[in-house]
Scaffold this active site. Sequence first.
Site, PDB file in Angstrom:
ATOM      1  CE1 TYR A   1    -171.291 -25.479  -5.143  1.00  0.00           C
ATOM      2  CE2 TYR A   1    -173.067 -24.595  -6.493  1.00  0.00           C
ATOM      3  CZ  TYR A   1    -172.179 -25.617  -6.200  1.00  0.00           C
ATOM      4  OH  TYR A   1    -172.169 -26.760  -6.975  1.00  0.00           O
TER       5      TYR A   1
ATOM      6  CE  LYS B   1    -169.186 -25.406  -8.307  1.00  0.00           C
ATOM      7  NZ  LYS B   1    -168.219 -26.451  -8.677  1.00  0.00           N
TER       8      LYS B   1
HETATM    9  N1  NAP Z   1    -174.601 -32.518  -7.006  1.00  0.00           N
HETATM   10  C1  NAP Z   1    -175.043 -31.518  -7.754  1.00  0.00           C
HETATM   11  O1  NAP Z   1    -176.263 -31.327  -7.919  1.00  0.00           O
HETATM   12  C2  NAP Z   1    -174.077 -30.602  -8.461  1.00  0.00           C
HETATM   13  C3  NAP Z   1    -174.599 -29.707  -9.386  1.00  0.00           C
HETATM   14  C4  NAP Z   1    -173.749 -28.854 -10.065  1.00  0.00           C
HETATM   15  C5  NAP Z   1    -172.397 -28.902  -9.827  1.00  0.00           C
HETATM   16  N2  NAP Z   1    -171.901 -29.784  -8.888  1.00  0.00           N
HETATM   17  C6  NAP Z   1    -170.453 -29.768  -8.695  1.00  0.00           C
HETATM   18  O2  NAP Z   1    -169.933 -31.039  -9.004  1.00  0.00           O
HETATM   19  C7  NAP Z   1    -168.781 -31.297  -8.211  1.00  0.00           C
HETATM   20  C8  NAP Z   1    -168.969 -32.617  -7.478  1.00  0.00           C
HETATM   21  O3  NAP Z   1    -170.120 -32.509  -6.659  1.00  0.00           O
HETATM   22  P1  NAP Z   1    -170.779 -33.766  -5.936  1.00  0.00           P
HETATM   23  O4  NAP Z   1    -172.235 -33.517  -5.894  1.00  0.00           O
HETATM   24  O5  NAP Z   1    -170.272 -35.040  -6.500  1.00  0.00           O
HETATM   25  O6  NAP Z   1    -170.203 -33.567  -4.443  1.00  0.00           O
HETATM   26  P2  NAP Z   1    -169.930 -34.620  -3.284  1.00  0.00           P
HETATM   27  O7  NAP Z   1    -170.761 -35.825  -3.468  1.00  0.00           O
HETATM   28  O8  NAP Z   1    -170.054 -33.835  -2.035  1.00  0.00           O
HETATM   29  O9  NAP Z   1    -168.388 -35.031  -3.524  1.00  0.00           O
HETATM   30  C9  NAP Z   1    -167.406 -34.051  -3.468  1.00  0.00           C
HETATM   31  C10 NAP Z   1    -166.041 -34.663  -3.726  1.00  0.00           C
HETATM   32  O10 NAP Z   1    -165.069 -33.595  -3.668  1.00  0.00           O
HETATM   33  C11 NAP Z   1    -164.038 -33.965  -2.765  1.00  0.00           C
HETATM   34  N3  NAP Z   1    -163.461 -32.779  -2.131  1.00  0.00           N
HETATM   35  C12 NAP Z   1    -164.072 -31.856  -1.350  1.00  0.00           C
HETATM   36  N4  NAP Z   1    -163.187 -30.940  -0.959  1.00  0.00           N
HETATM   37  C13 NAP Z   1    -161.983 -31.283  -1.486  1.00  0.00           C
HETATM   38  C14 NAP Z   1    -160.684 -30.733  -1.430  1.00  0.00           C
HETATM   39  N5  NAP Z   1    -160.433 -29.613  -0.740  1.00  0.00           N
HETATM   40  N6  NAP Z   1    -159.686 -31.362  -2.093  1.00  0.00           N
HETATM   41  C15 NAP Z   1    -159.937 -32.503  -2.798  1.00  0.00           C
HETATM   42  N7  NAP Z   1    -161.142 -33.071  -2.883  1.00  0.00           N
HETATM   43  C16 NAP Z   1    -162.160 -32.463  -2.222  1.00  0.00           C
HETATM   44  C17 NAP Z   1    -164.696 -34.889  -1.762  1.00  0.00           C
HETATM   45  O11 NAP Z   1    -163.677 -35.681  -1.155  1.00  0.00           O
HETATM   46  P3  NAP Z   1    -164.002 -36.752   0.026  1.00  0.00           P
HETATM   47  O12 NAP Z   1    -164.802 -37.835  -0.620  1.00  0.00           O
HETATM   48  O13 NAP Z   1    -162.652 -37.203   0.464  1.00  0.00           O
HETATM   49  O14 NAP Z   1    -164.786 -36.008   1.057  1.00  0.00           O
HETATM   50  C18 NAP Z   1    -165.648 -35.691  -2.660  1.00  0.00           C
HETATM   51  O15 NAP Z   1    -164.965 -36.775  -3.253  1.00  0.00           O
HETATM   52  C19 NAP Z   1    -168.635 -30.086  -7.292  1.00  0.00           C
HETATM   53  O16 NAP Z   1    -167.723 -29.171  -7.834  1.00  0.00           O
HETATM   54  C20 NAP Z   1    -170.033 -29.493  -7.265  1.00  0.00           C
HETATM   55  O17 NAP Z   1    -170.015 -28.112  -6.981  1.00  0.00           O
HETATM   56  C21 NAP Z   1    -172.713 -30.623  -8.207  1.00  0.00           C
END
Ligand code: NAP
Length: 266
Positions: free
Chosen positions: A170, A174
């Site tokens: 991961y 990033k």
């Molecule tokens: N949450 C955190 O603390 C955090 C912190 C830093 C960065 N981030 C980053 O922020 C972004 C969003 O994270 P999140 O926490 O909102 O994650 P999440 O709740 O798990 O949602 C992920 C989203 O990405 C979609 N997705 C996954 N694989 C995909 C693919 N191959 N093609 C198209 N869509 C895909 C999923 O689609 P489905 O709904 O259809 O499954 C979902 O809508 C990510 O890049 C993550 O690394 C998150």
Amino acid sequence: MDEIKEEVQPTEVVALVTGSRRGIGLGIAKALATGGFNIVLNGISPPSGAEEAIEKIRSTGCRAEYIQSDISVRADREKLVAKIDGQFGRLDILVNNAGVAPHVRLDILEATEESFDRLININLKGPYFLTQAVANWMIEQKIDDQHRNCKIINISSINAYTASTSRGEYCVSKAGLSMMTALFASRLAEYGIGVYEIRPGIIETDMTVPVKEKYDQLISEGLTPIKRWGTPEDVGRAVLAIAKDYLPFSTGEVINVDGGFHMKTL
Ligand SMILES: NC(=O)c1ccc[n+]([C@@H]2O[C@H](COP(=O)([O-])OP(=O)(O)OC[C@H]3O[C@@H](n4cnc5c(N)ncnc54)[C@H](OP(=O)(O)O)[C@@H]3O)[C@@H](O)[C@H]2O)c1
């Protein structure tokens, strides 16, 4: 964090937010809708479960369409861009938000090549080549109309620079997004297309459910100067500021949305 309440004035401009069926992506989509952007929502799953979000965005007067597409698959990316062209005829803002965590957190001395490939494909290679396709289209649009406001925004993570040895793949994906931001920012500046990186910290979504108790504890002990979880709306507000062109003399810029986590203190 309260939802953004602004009087929406629908416009022609179109934003694609990958991975916006839920979580941070949905927060970004809702924030952009308050700024009058028409929204292309995207996820890997069928649209069921996203209807409420779609209706909420449509109720502002903006258009919202959901396009199911796996951004790690070339044919899917091509179809995604072609569908947006067919349905909207333009694309002004690309937010590379879709991303995944490893299925299992494993120490880097044990982690598998399969998990490495999965994360690099979804978190880095997918956004990289989606950006390449969209950037070429944006260049054509800018040549037709130099006043168009085109922006590309990459959602990375504090793991772009924070080593977590139980999810090395991961972190590497990033860190790669950070370089991707610098590369496209450098290349696209001559066309007036700004490229930005947003580094969220600990944000309350499905992704962080498995580590909720651990981070509750760390936050209460002072891990972040602002002692709370971040929300999808926090990230959405930062994206909206960029999309609205409030940082016109910046590109390749990194914006930390992390409650101050990145600061070193003594
Ligand atoms: N949450 C955190 O603390 C955090 C912190 C830093 C960065 N981030 C980053 O922020 C972004 C969003 O994270 P999140 O926490 O909102 O994650 P999440 O709740 O798990 O949602 C992920 C989203 O990405 C979609 N997705 C996954 N694989 C995909 C693919 N191959 N093609 C198209 N869509 C895909 C999923 O689609 P489905 O709904 O259809 O499954 C979902 O809508 C990510 O890049 C993550 O690394 C998150």
